[in-house]
Design an enzyme around this catalytic site. Structure first.
Site, PDB file in Angstrom:
ATOM      1  N   GLU A 199      16.872 -19.366  -4.906  1.00 30.39           N
ATOM      2  CA  GLU A 199      16.255 -17.875  -5.359  1.00 30.39           C
ATOM      3  C   GLU A 199      15.904 -17.554  -7.238  1.00 30.39           C
ATOM      4  O   GLU A 199      15.044 -16.730  -7.646  1.00 30.39           O
ATOM      5  CB  GLU A 199      18.149 -16.697  -5.533  1.00 30.39           C
ATOM      6  CG  GLU A 199      17.387 -15.375  -5.619  1.00 30.39           C
ATOM      7  CD  GLU A 199      16.226 -14.613  -5.663  1.00 30.39           C
ATOM      8  OE1 GLU A 199      15.861 -15.338  -4.427  1.00 30.39           O
ATOM      9  OE2 GLU A 199      15.836 -13.496  -5.659  1.00 30.39           O
ATOM     10  N   CYS A 258       0.663  -1.037   0.182  1.00 24.41           N
ATOM     11  CA  CYS A 258       0.254  -0.006  -0.053  1.00 24.41           C
ATOM     12  C   CYS A 258       0.937   1.217  -0.414  1.00 24.41           C
ATOM     13  O   CYS A 258       1.727   1.108   0.701  1.00 24.41           O
ATOM     14  CB  CYS A 258      -0.675   0.341   1.248  1.00 24.41           C
ATOM     15  SG  CYS A 258      -2.038  -1.323   1.495  1.00 24.41           S
ATOM     16  N   LYS A 285      12.277 -16.113  -8.598  1.00 20.87           N
ATOM     17  CA  LYS A 285      12.225 -15.449  -9.548  1.00 20.87           C
ATOM     18  C   LYS A 285      11.227 -15.898 -10.189  1.00 20.87           C
ATOM     19  O   LYS A 285      10.272 -14.742 -11.585  1.00 20.87           O
ATOM     20  CB  LYS A 285      13.415 -14.841 -10.357  1.00 20.87           C
ATOM     21  CG  LYS A 285      14.275 -14.110  -9.441  1.00 20.87           C
ATOM     22  CD  LYS A 285      13.985 -12.765  -9.712  1.00 20.87           C
ATOM     23  CE  LYS A 285      12.987 -12.541  -8.216  1.00 20.87           C
ATOM     24  NZ  LYS A 285      13.797 -12.315  -6.787  1.00 20.87           N
ATOM     25  N   ARG A 303       3.735  -0.722  -4.739  1.00 19.54           N
ATOM     26  CA  ARG A 303       3.899  -1.437  -4.025  1.00 19.54           C
ATOM     27  C   ARG A 303       2.187  -2.222  -3.331  1.00 19.54           C
ATOM     28  O   ARG A 303       2.236  -3.093  -2.441  1.00 19.54           O
ATOM     29  CB  ARG A 303       3.870  -0.317  -2.442  1.00 19.54           C
ATOM     30  CG  ARG A 303       5.365   0.486  -2.197  1.00 19.54           C
ATOM     31  CD  ARG A 303       5.541   1.799  -1.189  1.00 19.54           C
ATOM     32  NE  ARG A 303       4.872   1.381  -0.458  1.00 19.54           N
ATOM     33  CZ  ARG A 303       6.331   1.448   0.639  1.00 19.54           C
ATOM     34  NH1 ARG A 303       7.163   1.911   0.184  1.00 19.54           N
ATOM     35  NH2 ARG A 303       6.592   0.884   1.866  1.00 19.54           N
ATOM     36  N   ASN A 327      -1.699   2.224   6.155  1.00 17.01           N
ATOM     37  CA  ASN A 327      -1.676   1.243   5.073  1.00 17.01           C
ATOM     38  C   ASN A 327      -0.922   0.379   6.646  1.00 17.01           C
ATOM     39  O   ASN A 327      -0.945   0.904   7.780  1.00 17.01           O
ATOM     40  CB  ASN A 327      -0.588   1.455   4.803  1.00 17.01           C
ATOM     41  CG  ASN A 327       1.040   0.549   4.239  1.00 17.01           C
ATOM     42  OD1 ASN A 327       0.582  -0.390   4.411  1.00 17.01           O
ATOM     43  ND2 ASN A 327       2.416   1.419   4.533  1.00 17.01           N
ATOM     44  N   GLY A 328      -1.355  -1.134   6.181  1.00 18.19           N
ATOM     45  CA  GLY A 328      -1.353  -2.171   7.899  1.00 18.19           C
ATOM     46  C   GLY A 328      -2.572  -2.503   7.558  1.00 18.19           C
ATOM     47  O   GLY A 328      -3.202  -2.520   6.698  1.00 18.19           O
ATOM     48  N   TRP A 370      -2.744  -2.779  -2.266  1.00 20.43           N
ATOM     49  CA  TRP A 370      -2.658  -4.192  -1.900  1.00 20.43           C
ATOM     50  C   TRP A 370      -3.792  -4.653  -0.853  1.00 20.43           C
ATOM     51  O   TRP A 370      -3.323  -4.437   0.246  1.00 20.43           O
ATOM     52  CB  TRP A 370      -1.383  -4.171  -1.494  1.00 20.43           C
ATOM     53  CG  TRP A 370      -0.748  -5.941  -1.463  1.00 20.43           C
ATOM     54  CD1 TRP A 370      -0.149  -6.641  -2.876  1.00 20.43           C
ATOM     55  CD2 TRP A 370      -0.749  -6.796  -0.350  1.00 20.43           C
ATOM     56  NE1 TRP A 370      -0.277  -7.615  -2.405  1.00 20.43           N
ATOM     57  CE2 TRP A 370      -0.607  -8.155  -1.313  1.00 20.43           C
ATOM     58  CE3 TRP A 370      -1.302  -6.901   0.581  1.00 20.43           C
ATOM     59  CZ2 TRP A 370      -0.611  -9.591  -0.778  1.00 20.43           C
ATOM     60  CZ3 TRP A 370      -1.501  -8.183   1.486  1.00 20.43           C
ATOM     61  CH2 TRP A 370      -1.059  -9.060   0.675  1.00 20.43           C
ATOM     62  N   GLU A 394       7.498 -15.385  -9.277  1.00 25.45           N
ATOM     63  CA  GLU A 394       6.626 -14.790  -8.627  1.00 25.45           C
ATOM     64  C   GLU A 394       6.422 -13.943 -10.094  1.00 25.45           C
ATOM     65  O   GLU A 394       5.246 -13.506  -9.896  1.00 25.45           O
ATOM     66  CB  GLU A 394       8.881 -13.579  -8.445  1.00 25.45           C
ATOM     67  CG  GLU A 394       8.643 -13.770  -6.777  1.00 25.45           C
ATOM     68  CD  GLU A 394       9.703 -12.355  -6.423  1.00 25.45           C
ATOM     69  OE1 GLU A 394      10.586 -12.897  -7.377  1.00 25.45           O
ATOM     70  OE2 GLU A 394       9.532 -11.972  -6.183  1.00 25.45           O
ATOM     71  N   HIS A 417      15.057 -38.648  -3.813  1.00 22.60           N
ATOM     72  CA  HIS A 417      13.675 -38.534  -2.175  1.00 22.60           C
ATOM     73  C   HIS A 417      12.699 -38.616  -2.755  1.00 22.60           C
ATOM     74  O   HIS A 417      12.054 -38.118  -1.847  1.00 22.60           O
ATOM     75  CB  HIS A 417      15.114 -37.937  -1.456  1.00 22.60           C
ATOM     76  CG  HIS A 417      15.996 -39.188  -1.031  1.00 22.60           C
ATOM     77  ND1 HIS A 417      16.082 -40.281  -0.866  1.00 22.60           N
ATOM     78  CD2 HIS A 417      17.219 -37.731  -0.972  1.00 22.60           C
ATOM     79  CE1 HIS A 417      17.665 -40.093   0.003  1.00 22.60           C
ATOM     80  NE2 HIS A 417      18.210 -38.833  -0.528  1.00 22.60           N
ATOM     81  N   LYS A 469       5.421  -4.560  -2.873  1.00 21.97           N
ATOM     82  CA  LYS A 469       7.376  -4.707  -3.355  1.00 21.97           C
ATOM     83  C   LYS A 469       7.929  -5.060  -1.369  1.00 21.97           C
ATOM     84  O   LYS A 469       8.645  -5.833  -1.083  1.00 21.97           O
ATOM     85  CB  LYS A 469       7.407  -4.084  -3.418  1.00 21.97           C
ATOM     86  CG  LYS A 469       8.844  -3.657  -3.894  1.00 21.97           C
ATOM     87  CD  LYS A 469       9.994  -3.906  -4.504  1.00 21.97           C
ATOM     88  CE  LYS A 469      11.545  -3.742  -4.473  1.00 21.97           C
ATOM     89  NZ  LYS A 469      12.222  -5.241  -4.796  1.00 21.97           N
TER      90      LYS A 469
HETATM   91  C1  G6P Z   1       8.499  -8.936  -0.651  1.00 21.92           C
HETATM   92  C2  G6P Z   1       9.431  -8.318  -2.432  1.00 21.92           C
HETATM   93  C3  G6P Z   1      11.080  -9.453  -2.012  1.00 21.92           C
HETATM   94  C4  G6P Z   1      11.169  -9.369  -1.306  1.00 21.92           C
HETATM   95  C5  G6P Z   1      10.735  -9.820   0.318  1.00 21.92           C
HETATM   96  C6  G6P Z   1      11.557  -9.756   1.428  1.00 21.92           C
HETATM   97  O1  G6P Z   1       8.074 -10.169  -1.101  1.00 21.92           O
HETATM   98  O2  G6P Z   1       8.516  -8.628  -3.043  1.00 21.92           O
HETATM   99  O3  G6P Z   1      11.361  -9.693  -3.356  1.00 21.92           O
HETATM  100  O4  G6P Z   1      12.566  -9.953  -1.514  1.00 21.92           O
HETATM  101  O5  G6P Z   1       9.453  -9.016   0.542  1.00 21.92           O
HETATM  102  O6  G6P Z   1      11.284  -7.562   1.227  1.00 21.92           O
HETATM  103  P1  G6P Z   1      12.791  -7.151   2.037  1.00 21.92           P
HETATM  104  O7  G6P Z   1      12.719  -5.332   1.940  1.00 21.92           O
HETATM  105  O8  G6P Z   1      12.164  -7.647   2.891  1.00 21.92           O
HETATM  106  O9  G6P Z   1      14.326  -7.663   1.197  1.00 21.92           O
END
Ligand code: G6P
Length: 608
Positions: free
Chosen positions: A483, A2, A487, A27, A99-100, A75, A490, A506, A603
């Site tokens: 990782e 948000c 990606k 955000r 926001n929250g 969001w 996501e 396994h 984000k």
């Molecule tokens: C969200 C973002 C990710 C990020 C994660 C942790 O899920 O989309 O890209 O890795 O938060 O965020 P931070 O700001 O704590 O690294």
């Protein structure tokens, strides 16, 4: 998660609110809204489901020259994304953006029967609660906000305006960031300093438990207990260019491609390749304290967690008598984990605002364990609350999927590990190869991005339509595989999972069929031959393998091979991850999906 904006001054508030919301759209982006007031206190409320563009369409037919207003990009937490659930929410004469999460909203709602609730949101409950104390202007707005917040459990960053006082905005925070921009004859407000940059570089970062009364030429801050707080005006450290696409089609590609420079910023002044040492000033731990560290807890979410896992493998390689435990913040905060006294905790977060990571930081501090931040966003909550820290300095990361932050977080933590090893007296012949490679990495990152770009694009287009993917690696390539899978999940919405090569037999081997492709990360090293045997096992079952390797004479009969430069050995997985980033990017573009704002995500996750 948000975005909040606010404006009071002499200029057109609608214009600022819309441009600010666009900056913050990363955000949260399922609905948006603004409310502005004219000098008589008449409100113009505009809300729309979906992107800010939809809101702009409404704005075209409702232009006002109002000089005060607040806005929000959402969001969804409580209630589906819809116009009715979009903020601002109204109760009587007041409008609120939030926001929250208000955790006790149901309980509060019970006592607010006189309000005709229109939405399913917790935010409207807070608006009604504030209004119940405001009594349509009988009491000052700021007092009503304070009374209401004293009853609230949960997290909030809020901004409130009233039609009865169109010369003030009341803002407050607890757990969700708010920044006040101090301009000439204008005061601005945003949940992220990047939205203020075009207007001012002077900012006041509100702290938890503070309420501010904002006017055109003044900012008055108090705690919820009415103690005055003297506002500290700080300089915003980002420049405008850093938050623009700079000729790239998407922020994600820009952020992937700027890694040679962003990593260089992480290393600047900290690496001495000549004498094979590193030096980090920020953590502020004495040599004696560093020498005594026996245990590292690394805490993060998402990509930051993976960076911690990766760094942990390296730190254990070169540091004697140390254990590293990398944990997922949302789990760790509720574990009854005992942390030994000779521990240090690394708190990893790009945004510095992630709710679960922040909660862990506070828990760990309570146990008296020193906390070190590995943070990107300067002045963020985590950066301010840790005992010491190392900023990664990668500049703003706008695209929701994290890329350049990962590379720098991992290396910054390895450097922290090296400072421990140095203090413990580990022979320089052991540490030097790591330091030398770190110094060479920015250039190797550039070379990898340049030399693999076209081939990765072709390969990604070829595999873009697969619905399932298995990423495989072992040792340092295992967190890298995790990782890479994240990606692809996501942004390309592929059901991608990562496994350690050794775990294939396994379970995951049962999955191999034509619906899957396998991304095999195969760095040269002592476990290479073992990983090759696992690749053979997948091949024997008809797997569709994409191999990423730095082995020059690689000749396995896999479907696709992506070679990365061979010069970097220890940190080859960092380079392999660049391939995974580009792969996910081009697969997403090929599928025509929204690269920078993937569905359902945000984000900065400032709610639990
Ligand atoms: C969200 C973002 C990710 C990020 C994660 C942790 O899920 O989309 O890209 O890795 O938060 O965020 P931070 O700001 O704590 O690294």
């Amino acid at each position: 998660m948000c975005g909040i904006v606010g404006y009071i001054g002499n200029k057109n508030a609608q214009n600022f609110l819309i441009s600010g919301l666009k900056r913050l759209e990363y955000r949260g982006y399922d609905s948006a809204g603004i409310v502005t007031l004219n000098a008589e206190g008449e409100a113009t409320l505009l809300r729309a489901k979906g992107k800010i563009l939809n809101l702009e369409e409404k704005l075209a037919a409702n232009k006002r020259d109002d000089k005060i207003g607040i806005g929000h990009t959402r969001w969804a937490t409580h209630g589906e994304p819809s116009e009715t659930n979009a903020h601002p929410h109204r109760a009587g004469k007041i409008y609120l953006v939030h926001n929250g999460i208000i955790e006790n909203y149901k309980e509060l709602k019970e006592n607010l029967k006189e309000h005709d609730f229109k939405s399913q949101t917790d935010t409207e409950v807070l608006a009604a609660l504030i209004n119940s104390f405001y009594k349509d202007g009988e009491y000052p707005l700021a007092n009503a906000v304070v009374q209401a917040l004293k009853l609230v459990k949960g997290t909030y960053g809020i901004a409130v305006v009233s039609c009865l006082s169109p010369d003030e905005i009341v803002v407050a925070r607890s757990g969700s960031p708010l920044v006040i921009g101090v301009g000439h004859d204008e005061t601005l407000l945003a949940s992220d300093a990047s939205a203020l940059l075009r207007h001012t570089k002077r900012a006041i970062y509100l702290n938890d438990g503070e309420v501010a009364l904002i006017r055109k030429n003044s900012v008055e801050i108090k705690t919820l207990n009415a103690e005055p707080v003297s506002a500290k005006v700080e300089e915003i450290e980002t420049n405008i260019a850093a938050i623009q696409k700079g000729g790239y089609e998407h922020f994600l590609l820009k952020e992937i491609m700027e890694q040679p420079e962003s990593l260089m910023e992480t290393l600047r002044g900290r690496v001495n390749a000549k004498d094979g040492t590193v030096r980090l000033g920020g953590p502020g731990l004495s040599e004696e304290k560093l020498r005594g560290i026996k245990h590292l807890v690394i805490v993060g979410c998402g990509t930051a967690y993976h960076a911690g896992l990766l760094a942990g493998y390296y730190i254990e390689q070169f540091t004697p008598e140390i254990t590293v435990e990398t944990v997922i913040a949302s789990e760790y905060r509720y574990r009854n984990a005992y942390i030994p006294k000779d521990s240090v905790a690394l708190i990893v977060s790009q945004s510095g605002e992630t709710a679960d990571t922040l909660a862990c930081l506070r828990e760990i501090k309570k146990q008296g364990i020193p906390t070190i931040g590995i943070v990107n966003a300067i002045g963020s909550t985590i950066a301010r609350e840790v005992d010491g820290g190392t900023y990664v300095h990668v500049g703003p990361e706008i695209s929701v999927a994290s890329t350049k932050a990962f590379t720098s977080q991992a290396i910054a933590m390895v450097m922290f590990g090296l400072t421990i090893a140095q203090a413990k007296g580990v022979k320089s012949s052991m540490l030097r190869p790591y330091v030398e490679e770190i110094a060479k990495l920015p250039e190797a990152v550039r070379e990898t991005l340049d030399s693999t770009h076209d081939i990765v694009k072709n390969v990604a287009e070829k595999y873009a339509e697969y619905e399932h993917a298995i990423y495989l690696g072992r040792d340092t390539a295992y967190p890298t595989a995790m990782e890479g899978a994240l990606k692809l999940k996501e942004i390309a919405y592929v059901d991608a999972n990562a496994y350690a090569f050794g775990e294939l037999k396994h379970g995951p081997l049962a999955l191999v069929d034509d619906r899957f492709f396998e991304m095999a990360l195969l760095p040269e090293g002592e476990l290479y031959e073992k990983a090759v045997s696992n690749v053979q096992e997948v091949l024997a079952r008809g797997g569709h393998i994409v191999a990423v390797t730095n082995v020059e004479d690689f000749d396995l009969p896999v479907e696709s091979v992506i070679k990365i430069p061979a010069e970097i050995r220890l940190f080859a997985p960092i380079l392999m991850n660049l391939v995974s980033q580009l792969f996910a990017y081009y697969a997403t573009v090929a599928k025509g999906l929204n690269v920078d704002q993937p569905r359902n995500l945000a984000k900065s996750v400032t709610v639990e």
